[in-house]
Design a protein around this motif. Structure first.
Motif, PDB file in Angstrom:
ATOM      1  N   ARG A 154       1.237  -1.183   0.065  1.00 37.28           N
ATOM      2  CA  ARG A 154      -0.035   0.244  -0.438  1.00 37.28           C
ATOM      3  C   ARG A 154       0.731   0.934   0.049  1.00 37.28           C
ATOM      4  O   ARG A 154       1.774   0.883   0.412  1.00 37.28           O
ATOM      5  N   ILE A 155       0.267   2.339  -0.686  1.00 38.48           N
ATOM      6  CA  ILE A 155       1.224   3.870  -0.583  1.00 38.48           C
ATOM      7  C   ILE A 155       0.630   4.511   0.137  1.00 38.48           C
ATOM      8  O   ILE A 155      -0.274   5.096   0.617  1.00 38.48           O
ATOM      9  N   VAL A 156       1.905   4.999   0.649  1.00 37.48           N
ATOM     10  CA  VAL A 156       1.375   5.129   2.437  1.00 37.48           C
ATOM     11  C   VAL A 156       2.881   6.908   2.764  1.00 37.48           C
ATOM     12  O   VAL A 156       3.538   6.773   1.443  1.00 37.48           O
ATOM     13  N   SER A 157       2.028   7.957   2.479  1.00 36.12           N
ATOM     14  CA  SER A 157       3.360   9.482   2.817  1.00 36.12           C
ATOM     15  C   SER A 157       3.580   9.352   4.346  1.00 36.12           C
ATOM     16  O   SER A 157       2.555   9.139   5.094  1.00 36.12           O
ATOM     17  N   ALA A 158       4.739   9.548   4.386  1.00 39.59           N
ATOM     18  CA  ALA A 158       5.368  10.423   6.126  1.00 39.59           C
ATOM     19  C   ALA A 158       5.752  11.483   5.205  1.00 39.59           C
ATOM     20  O   ALA A 158       6.627  11.830   4.735  1.00 39.59           O
ATOM     21  N   THR A 159       5.544  12.409   6.334  1.00 36.44           N
ATOM     22  CA  THR A 159       6.502  13.492   6.459  1.00 36.44           C
ATOM     23  C   THR A 159       7.400  13.804   8.072  1.00 36.44           C
ATOM     24  O   THR A 159       7.248  13.371   8.872  1.00 36.44           O
ATOM     25  N   GLY A 160       9.445  13.657   7.627  1.00 35.60           N
ATOM     26  CA  GLY A 160       9.652  14.021   8.548  1.00 35.60           C
ATOM     27  C   GLY A 160      11.395  14.731   8.070  1.00 35.60           C
ATOM     28  O   GLY A 160      10.884  14.953   7.036  1.00 35.60           O
ATOM     29  N   HIS A 161      12.093  14.354   9.032  1.00 33.71           N
ATOM     30  CA  HIS A 161      13.622  14.847   7.768  1.00 33.71           C
ATOM     31  C   HIS A 161      14.235  13.705   8.315  1.00 33.71           C
ATOM     32  O   HIS A 161      14.590  12.597   8.794  1.00 33.71           O
ATOM     33  N   TYR A 162      15.504  13.438   7.515  1.00 33.62           N
ATOM     34  CA  TYR A 162      16.135  12.180   7.197  1.00 33.62           C
ATOM     35  C   TYR A 162      17.999  12.543   7.782  1.00 33.62           C
ATOM     36  O   TYR A 162      17.747  13.042   8.072  1.00 33.62           O
ATOM     37  N   ASP A 163      17.797  11.495   8.522  1.00 31.83           N
ATOM     38  CA  ASP A 163      18.621  11.024   9.889  1.00 31.83           C
ATOM     39  C   ASP A 163      20.176  10.534   8.794  1.00 31.83           C
ATOM     40  O   ASP A 163      19.963   9.445   8.968  1.00 31.83           O
ATOM     41  N   THR A 164      20.705  11.203   8.524  1.00 33.70           N
ATOM     42  CA  THR A 164      21.456  11.178   7.376  1.00 33.70           C
ATOM     43  C   THR A 164      23.036  10.962   7.972  1.00 33.70           C
ATOM     44  O   THR A 164      23.731   9.730   7.495  1.00 33.70           O
ATOM     45  N   ALA A 165      23.189  10.942   9.772  1.00 35.17           N
ATOM     46  CA  ALA A 165      24.341  10.395   9.937  1.00 35.17           C
ATOM     47  C   ALA A 165      23.808   8.801  10.254  1.00 35.17           C
ATOM     48  O   ALA A 165      24.776   8.257  10.441  1.00 35.17           O
ATOM     49  N   HIS A 166      23.142   8.240  10.487  1.00 32.24           N
ATOM     50  CA  HIS A 166      22.867   7.152  10.951  1.00 32.24           C
ATOM     51  C   HIS A 166      22.746   6.140   9.175  1.00 32.24           C
ATOM     52  O   HIS A 166      21.535   4.741   8.813  1.00 32.24           O
ATOM     53  N   GLN A 167      22.133   6.732   8.009  1.00 29.71           N
ATOM     54  CA  GLN A 167      21.945   6.343   6.818  1.00 29.71           C
ATOM     55  C   GLN A 167      23.071   4.806   6.685  1.00 29.71           C
ATOM     56  O   GLN A 167      24.768   4.368   7.231  1.00 29.71           O
ATOM     57  N   LEU A 168      22.300   3.863   6.027  1.00 31.51           N
ATOM     58  CA  LEU A 168      22.939   2.522   5.605  1.00 31.51           C
ATOM     59  C   LEU A 168      22.706   2.025   4.553  1.00 31.51           C
ATOM     60  O   LEU A 168      21.537   2.118   3.667  1.00 31.51           O
ATOM     61  N   LEU A 169      23.568   1.171   4.274  1.00 33.42           N
ATOM     62  CA  LEU A 169      23.470   0.733   2.739  1.00 33.42           C
ATOM     63  C   LEU A 169      23.666  -1.167   2.841  1.00 33.42           C
ATOM     64  O   LEU A 169      24.016  -1.654   3.760  1.00 33.42           O
ATOM     65  N   VAL A 170      22.566  -1.453   1.924  1.00 33.82           N
ATOM     66  CA  VAL A 170      22.304  -3.002   2.281  1.00 33.82           C
ATOM     67  C   VAL A 170      22.543  -3.482   0.939  1.00 33.82           C
ATOM     68  O   VAL A 170      21.602  -3.502  -0.059  1.00 33.82           O
ATOM     69  N   PRO A 171      23.722  -4.462   1.433  1.00 33.80           N
ATOM     70  CA  PRO A 171      24.466  -5.124  -0.323  1.00 33.80           C
ATOM     71  C   PRO A 171      24.276  -6.539  -0.493  1.00 33.80           C
ATOM     72  O   PRO A 171      22.866  -7.254   0.198  1.00 33.80           O
ATOM     73  N   ASN A 172      24.186  -6.955  -1.487  1.00 29.68           N
ATOM     74  CA  ASN A 172      23.732  -7.809  -1.983  1.00 29.68           C
ATOM     75  C   ASN A 172      22.420  -7.915  -2.791  1.00 29.68           C
ATOM     76  O   ASN A 172      21.928  -8.433  -1.812  1.00 29.68           O
ATOM     77  N   ARG A 173      21.872  -6.685  -3.206  1.00 27.81           N
ATOM     78  CA  ARG A 173      20.220  -7.062  -3.659  1.00 27.81           C
ATOM     79  C   ARG A 173      20.584  -6.923  -4.818  1.00 27.81           C
ATOM     80  O   ARG A 173      21.244  -6.243  -5.789  1.00 27.81           O
TER      81      ARG A 173
END
Length: 317
Positions: A78-97
């Motif tokens: 389901r398509i949802v919308s959320a408002t906030g701000h990105y926490d770039t300090a805790h950005q993560l990469l998910v490998p092998n996709r």
């Protein structure tokens, strides 16, 4: 020739075969209906997912009222919308996709909402190795300030999800499995159990298509039903085949008996084991067997004595 089929024993065998065939056909038909039901459920699930994905966006609170809420089966994709701000300090990469059979990685950036909780947002997919991109600094930065993100709700990943890494050997800044249980250990905020994939990521990020909810596809059970269908139909044919085989064997045995061919005399009365063979009692060349208790020398001595006695009597006469 086949009058034996009217005997009680063969009537029982025939009745058993007549009962086995419809039972096997019924069970095969039932297993086939189970397979058809699973196929229909799969088609309906795909239709519902498409309809859900095409619906207008709804607020996140309607799908996940709080961080501990579970994604419902009707809300996956389901398509949802959320408002906030990105926490770039805790950005993560998910490998092998994989995406379109190309190896790459997800870019996951936590979106901190006004209630202080974090919604995991996969901003998109990039080709290549996550380690190389992290060293080269080629991962696009997340937008700053307050943003409204629109994306498809996803179930938390499990160990059965393709590409997950639960070895714990990933370097810092990488995540092996996307779930609230794994993110709560690396983020200092309450985390929603579900996550979303952004619909319109900034280039060069590629949008990640939503995955089907668990147990919504044609799983192994559906193909087991199809295999059982074939087995029951084979059993029905086997029952008919064995009945004809037993009948034919019985008819042949009775025909052989009528011709005098018995199982213990396969070569007939004139064969090696019959009475007319070369070793039978009618063979003139066969010597008489010695009497019990007589030794070969005793027979010769008695014959000589009889000869001598006969000669002496003739001489006296």
């Amino acid at each position: 020739m086949y009058r034996f089929l009217l005997t009680p024993r063969w009537l029982a065998v025939t009745l058993l075969a007549l009962l086995a065939v419809p039972v096997c056909v019924f069970m095969g038909s039932w297993q086939l209906s189970r397979f058809d039901t699973r196929v229909d459920q799969h088609k309906h699930a795909e239709h519902d997912q498409q309809r859900t994905a095409e619906a207008a966006p709804v607020p996140l609170s309607r799908v996940l009222p709080k961080t501990g809420s579970v994604v419902g089966s009707d809300d996956s994709g389901r398509i949802v919308s959320a408002t906030g701000h990105y926490d770039t300090a805790h950005q993560l990469l998910v490998p092998n996709r994989l995406l379109d059979n190309h190896d790459g990685f997800y870019v996951l950036t936590p979106l901190r909402l006004s209630n202080g909780a974090v919604l995991p947002v996969v901003r998109g997919w990039l080709p290549g190795k996550a380690d190389d991109a992290a060293r080269a600094g080629t991962v696009p930065a997340a937008p700053t300030g307050t943003v409204t993100v629109t994306g498809a709700v996803q179930y938390p990943e499990t160990t059965d999800t393709t590409g997950v890494d639960v070895s714990g050997a990933l370097p810092p800044g990488q995540l092996g499995i996307i779930s609230g249980a794994s993110l709560v250990n690396v983020l200092p905020y309450p985390v929603y159990g579900g996550w979303i994939t952004a619909n319109h990521p900034a280039k060069p990020l590629v949008a990640v298509p939503p995955a089907a909810p668990p147990n919504s596809g044609l799983d192994l059970k559906a193909f087991q039903n199809l295999g059982y269908t074939g087995q029951w139909f084979v059993f029905a044919g086997f029952a008919v085949f064995m009945w004809f085989r037993f009948v034919r064997r019985e008819a042949e045995a009775r025909a052989d008996a009528a011709l005098g061919i018995l199982p213990d005399q396969p070569d007939g009365p004139d064969g090696p084991g019959g009475s007319g063979g070369p070793d039978g009692p009618g063979d003139p060349a066969a010597p008489d067997p010695p009497l019990a208790g007589d030794e070969p020398g005793e027979q010769d001595t008695e014959g000589a004595r009889e000869t001598a006695s006969a000669g002496s009597a003739a001489h006296v006469a």
